[in-house]
Design an enzyme around this catalytic site. Sequence first.
Site, short mmCIF file in Angstrom:
data_model
loop_
_atom_site.label_atom_id
_atom_site.label_comp_id
_atom_site.label_asym_id
_atom_site.label_seq_id
_atom_site.Cartn_x
_atom_site.Cartn_y
_atom_site.Cartn_z
N ASN A 110 -36.18 18.79 -97.23
CA ASN A 110 -37.22 19.82 -97.16
C ASN A 110 -38.19 19.41 -96.06
O ASN A 110 -39.02 18.52 -96.26
CB ASN A 110 -37.93 19.90 -98.53
CG ASN A 110 -39.13 20.83 -98.49
OD1 ASN A 110 -39.30 21.60 -97.54
ND2 ASN A 110 -39.97 20.75 -99.51
N LYS A 157 -40.58 20.99 -94.90
CA LYS A 157 -41.91 21.57 -95.09
C LYS A 157 -42.39 22.19 -93.77
O LYS A 157 -41.58 22.70 -93.02
CB LYS A 157 -42.89 20.53 -95.64
CG LYS A 157 -42.33 19.78 -96.84
CD LYS A 157 -43.37 18.98 -97.55
CE LYS A 157 -42.73 18.18 -98.65
NZ LYS A 157 -43.70 17.56 -99.55
N HIS A 193 -41.28 25.46 -105.17
CA HIS A 193 -41.77 24.12 -104.85
C HIS A 193 -43.23 24.02 -105.31
O HIS A 193 -43.97 24.99 -105.22
CB HIS A 193 -41.65 23.87 -103.34
CG HIS A 193 -41.91 22.44 -102.98
ND1 HIS A 193 -43.18 21.92 -102.92
CD2 HIS A 193 -41.07 21.42 -102.68
CE1 HIS A 193 -43.10 20.64 -102.59
NE2 HIS A 193 -41.83 20.31 -102.44
N GLU A 235 -45.74 22.86 -103.97
CA GLU A 235 -46.72 23.23 -102.95
C GLU A 235 -46.86 24.74 -102.86
O GLU A 235 -47.94 25.26 -102.58
CB GLU A 235 -46.32 22.60 -101.60
CG GLU A 235 -46.56 21.09 -101.63
CD GLU A 235 -45.69 20.28 -100.69
OE1 GLU A 235 -45.02 20.85 -99.81
OE2 GLU A 235 -45.67 19.04 -100.87
N GLU A 281 -39.24 17.56 -109.66
CA GLU A 281 -40.14 16.90 -108.73
C GLU A 281 -41.50 16.71 -109.39
O GLU A 281 -42.33 17.64 -109.38
CB GLU A 281 -40.32 17.76 -107.47
CG GLU A 281 -39.04 18.03 -106.71
CD GLU A 281 -39.34 18.34 -105.27
OE1 GLU A 281 -38.85 17.61 -104.41
OE2 GLU A 281 -40.09 19.29 -104.98
N GLY A 308 -44.77 12.83 -101.92
CA GLY A 308 -45.51 12.33 -100.76
C GLY A 308 -46.47 11.20 -101.07
O GLY A 308 -47.33 10.87 -100.25
N SER A 321 -40.88 11.19 -103.29
CA SER A 321 -40.87 9.85 -102.68
C SER A 321 -39.52 9.16 -102.75
O SER A 321 -39.44 7.93 -102.90
CB SER A 321 -41.97 8.96 -103.30
OG SER A 321 -43.24 9.53 -103.04
C1 PEP Z 1 -40.78 17.37 -101.63
O1 PEP Z 1 -41.82 17.86 -101.24
O2 PEP Z 1 -39.86 18.13 -102.01
C2 PEP Z 1 -40.67 15.93 -101.65
C3 PEP Z 1 -39.88 15.39 -102.51
O3 PEP Z 1 -41.46 15.23 -100.77
P1 PEP Z 1 -41.44 13.63 -100.53
O4 PEP Z 1 -40.01 13.20 -100.48
O5 PEP Z 1 -42.15 13.44 -99.25
O6 PEP Z 1 -42.15 13.02 -101.70
#
Ligand code: PEP
Length: 250
Positions: A11, A13, A96, A98, A166, A172, A212
Amino acid sequence: MAERTTLIAGNWKMNASGEMAVTLIDGLVAWPGKDGVEMLVCPPFPYLGPVGALISESDIKLGAQTCHANASGAHTGDVAAEMLADLGCSYVIVGHSERRADHGETDADVCAKAEAALRAGLTAIVCVGETEAERDAGKTLDIVGSQVANSVPEGATAENLVVAYEPVWAIGTGRTPTSDEVQEVHAAIRAGLASRFGDATANGVRLLYGGSMKPSNAQELLALADVDGGLIGGASLKAEDFTAIADAAP
Ligand code: PEP
């Protein structure tokens, strides 16, 4: 148990430039691949066409980061699932955290978007996950269970649905739940899907972990019984890291 192909999904983003996308995809198409592992990239809308062209000779799949619930109409700035399919996408991420936070998307909105994905012939990657306060309050399984129940549409099958767990606090941040915690949530998600869609469907749906994930923790996470891949943000922006995660799949 059903054989489930591991899905390693990036992703991006709101990151990338034309130049960066070319460099990143160059690195990904050079990856020799791995049996039983499917690689997916989800760039921002403007790069879907160019990235689609760059991966057209490879096995890498193309996906988008969201879609509108409607097929067309007066929705300035939005993109229909049918348009994504037209551009060569086979997946779309919906719900997601976000999007839920920045755009106020509710479970009902996410469900409508997932339905749109199915209508357009795409596989919906439905994202769920608890906040840190919810985990601290011991509500993780309730929150995630209710998000899955209300965000996954009726027409879901093992082919057109992927669920990504998630934890919001792990995205992040460099922090992750323990492997036992991840497996507990994934097993609960699969049990919830089984009670609604039956064992055969639930055992075929791929459940991704996101938050992460990186080369140093991917092997442990991807080895868990109910983890069938990863949804990766930051580490999907470097070909070296993303392919290392894909190589870490069992
Ligand atoms: C995400 O936003 O889907 C995600 C898992 O981000 P990160 O791997 O940076 O934590």
